[in-house]
Design an enzyme around this catalytic site. Sequence first.
Site, PDB file in Angstrom:
ATOM      1  N   SER A 162       0.850  -1.202   0.000  1.00  0.00           N
ATOM      2  CA  SER A 162       0.000   0.000   0.000  1.00  0.00           C
ATOM      3  C   SER A 162       0.874   1.236   0.000  1.00  0.00           C
ATOM      4  O   SER A 162       1.999   1.227   0.515  1.00  0.00           O
ATOM      5  CB  SER A 162      -0.885   0.009   1.251  1.00  0.00           C
ATOM      6  N   TYR A 222      -1.832  -0.723  10.444  1.00  0.00           N
ATOM      7  CA  TYR A 222      -1.961  -1.099   9.018  1.00  0.00           C
ATOM      8  C   TYR A 222      -0.720  -0.678   8.237  1.00  0.00           C
ATOM      9  O   TYR A 222      -0.152  -1.460   7.477  1.00  0.00           O
ATOM     10  CB  TYR A 222      -3.218  -0.456   8.427  1.00  0.00           C
TER      11      TYR A 222
HETATM   12  P1  NAP Z   1     -11.538  -6.127   0.455  1.00  0.00           P
HETATM   13  O1  NAP Z   1     -12.503  -5.577  -0.536  1.00  0.00           O
HETATM   14  O2  NAP Z   1     -11.852  -5.962   1.899  1.00  0.00           O
HETATM   15  O3  NAP Z   1     -11.321  -7.674   0.150  1.00  0.00           O
HETATM   16  C1  NAP Z   1     -10.459  -8.388   0.985  1.00  0.00           C
HETATM   17  C2  NAP Z   1     -10.306  -9.789   0.486  1.00  0.00           C
HETATM   18  O4  NAP Z   1      -9.390 -10.456   1.360  1.00  0.00           O
HETATM   19  C3  NAP Z   1     -11.603 -10.591   0.515  1.00  0.00           C
HETATM   20  O5  NAP Z   1     -11.613 -11.473  -0.571  1.00  0.00           O
HETATM   21  C4  NAP Z   1     -11.496 -11.359   1.823  1.00  0.00           C
HETATM   22  O6  NAP Z   1     -12.180 -12.602   1.809  1.00  0.00           O
HETATM   23  C5  NAP Z   1     -10.021 -11.630   1.878  1.00  0.00           C
HETATM   24  N1  NAP Z   1      -9.530 -11.909   3.209  1.00  0.00           N
HETATM   25  C6  NAP Z   1      -9.612 -11.144   4.322  1.00  0.00           C
HETATM   26  N2  NAP Z   1      -9.040 -11.781   5.355  1.00  0.00           N
HETATM   27  C7  NAP Z   1      -8.597 -12.964   4.872  1.00  0.00           C
HETATM   28  C8  NAP Z   1      -7.932 -14.067   5.446  1.00  0.00           C
HETATM   29  N3  NAP Z   1      -7.614 -14.082   6.746  1.00  0.00           N
HETATM   30  N4  NAP Z   1      -7.623 -15.122   4.656  1.00  0.00           N
HETATM   31  C9  NAP Z   1      -7.942 -15.127   3.338  1.00  0.00           C
HETATM   32  N5  NAP Z   1      -8.588 -14.109   2.742  1.00  0.00           N
HETATM   33  C10 NAP Z   1      -8.902 -13.046   3.514  1.00  0.00           C
HETATM   34  O7  NAP Z   1     -10.064  -5.549   0.249  1.00  0.00           O
HETATM   35  P2  NAP Z   1      -9.419  -4.646  -0.927  1.00  0.00           P
HETATM   36  O8  NAP Z   1      -9.775  -3.234  -0.688  1.00  0.00           O
HETATM   37  O9  NAP Z   1      -9.701  -5.265  -2.231  1.00  0.00           O
HETATM   38  O10 NAP Z   1      -7.866  -4.795  -0.562  1.00  0.00           O
HETATM   39  C11 NAP Z   1      -7.126  -5.910  -0.996  1.00  0.00           C
HETATM   40  C12 NAP Z   1      -5.660  -5.722  -0.650  1.00  0.00           C
HETATM   41  O11 NAP Z   1      -5.196  -4.497  -1.208  1.00  0.00           O
HETATM   42  C13 NAP Z   1      -5.351  -5.652   0.839  1.00  0.00           C
HETATM   43  O12 NAP Z   1      -4.129  -6.282   1.109  1.00  0.00           O
HETATM   44  C14 NAP Z   1      -5.247  -4.160   1.091  1.00  0.00           C
HETATM   45  O13 NAP Z   1      -4.450  -3.868   2.215  1.00  0.00           O
HETATM   46  C15 NAP Z   1      -4.590  -3.718  -0.193  1.00  0.00           C
HETATM   47  N6  NAP Z   1      -4.816  -2.308  -0.513  1.00  0.00           N
HETATM   48  C16 NAP Z   1      -6.093  -1.840  -0.666  1.00  0.00           C
HETATM   49  C17 NAP Z   1      -6.299  -0.507  -0.961  1.00  0.00           C
HETATM   50  C18 NAP Z   1      -7.674   0.072  -1.140  1.00  0.00           C
HETATM   51  O14 NAP Z   1      -7.816   1.311  -1.094  1.00  0.00           O
HETATM   52  N7  NAP Z   1      -8.710  -0.747  -1.372  1.00  0.00           N
HETATM   53  C19 NAP Z   1      -5.188   0.349  -1.087  1.00  0.00           C
HETATM   54  C20 NAP Z   1      -3.905  -0.164  -0.926  1.00  0.00           C
HETATM   55  C21 NAP Z   1      -3.752  -1.509  -0.638  1.00  0.00           C
HETATM   56  P3  NAP Z   1     -13.705 -12.759   2.336  1.00  0.00           P
HETATM   57  O15 NAP Z   1     -14.509 -11.756   1.542  1.00  0.00           O
HETATM   58  O16 NAP Z   1     -14.044 -14.170   2.038  1.00  0.00           O
HETATM   59  O17 NAP Z   1     -13.686 -12.430   3.786  1.00  0.00           O
END
Ligand code: NAP
Length: 255
Positions: A148, A161
């Site tokens: 991130s 985080y």
């Molecule tokens: P999200 O919409 O909350 O989706 C998270 C995903 O991770 C879901 O598929 C969830 O599965 C899964 N997950 C959560 N805990 C888990 C575990 N213990 N084991 C296996 N799977 C797990 O997240 P996102 O916004 O797409 O973010 C994805 C990644 O990008 C993360 O690492 C986040 O830190 C990074 N990121 C996001 C952003 C942003 O602004 N969105 C920015 C920078 C980085 P379930 O639905 O089955 O629970």
Amino acid sequence: MTQPHSAVLHRKVALVTGASRGIGAAVAKQLGEAGAAVIVNYASNRGGADAVVRSIEARGGRAVAIQADVGDAAGVERLFREADDAFGGRLDVLVNNAGIYVTTPLQEVTPAHFDHSFRINVLGAILCCQAACSRFPSDGGSIVNISSLAATKGAAGSVVYSATKGAIDALTRTLSEELAPRNIRVNAINPGLVITEGTRAAGFVTEQLEQEWKAKAALGRVATPEDIAPVVLFLASSASRWLTGETIHPTGGVR
Ligand code: NAP
């Protein structure tokens, strides 16, 4: 339908953690469209993971949904065993995407919050790297860690985080050295704000925050998962064969 990357990952197998929604779902679909057989990992959202599998299959690809908590060592072992059963033990690409973001001001951080965040965001990635490396073929593999912008740009209220993502950047550099002799490349992607189910649920996608990000981003808008997925495809494919230990910032120009 014309698929511009259709053969890039032909005969490759990719495992994407946390692929039931958000960035992970877009990445799984992008890799599937590029010809990879995809393991769609999820924690609890079976319906979301099944929808991603159906979407890949509808475009002629192969995919399977496998539940596992990446922060649980036994769960990760089972995830990779079931992936072996699904696609003949082959694995070429690992995308460590599963992650949680619980924002908490410093004074409200608890050891339990710290342990939970580091277990999923950092230990989960390490456990998956271990399992993937014992399966990558002799000619190498690619690991893409979803880090991130928070790893390098201060964001008030996200001390834990941000620390987990700083750790991801560090382990990316370290493993790029350690695994280079086997031609296993390890890179990270560090997005800024991306509109996902997760960021919406966390209350990050407010009108005010969107306006702030639009103003900050040179490209003048907030990202979607589809903006991030092609960067993962690049790092997963041989087009990036001379890159390892890199952190790439798809932020639309936010620094
Ligand atoms: P999200 O919409 O909350 O989706 C998270 C995903 O991770 C879901 O598929 C969830 O599965 C899964 N997950 C959560 N805990 C888990 C575990 N213990 N084991 C296996 N799977 C797990 O997240 P996102 O916004 O797409 O973010 C994805 C990644 O990008 C993360 O690492 C986040 O830190 C990074 N990121 C996001 C952003 C942003 O602004 N969105 C920015 C920078 C980085 P379930 O639905 O089955 O629970």
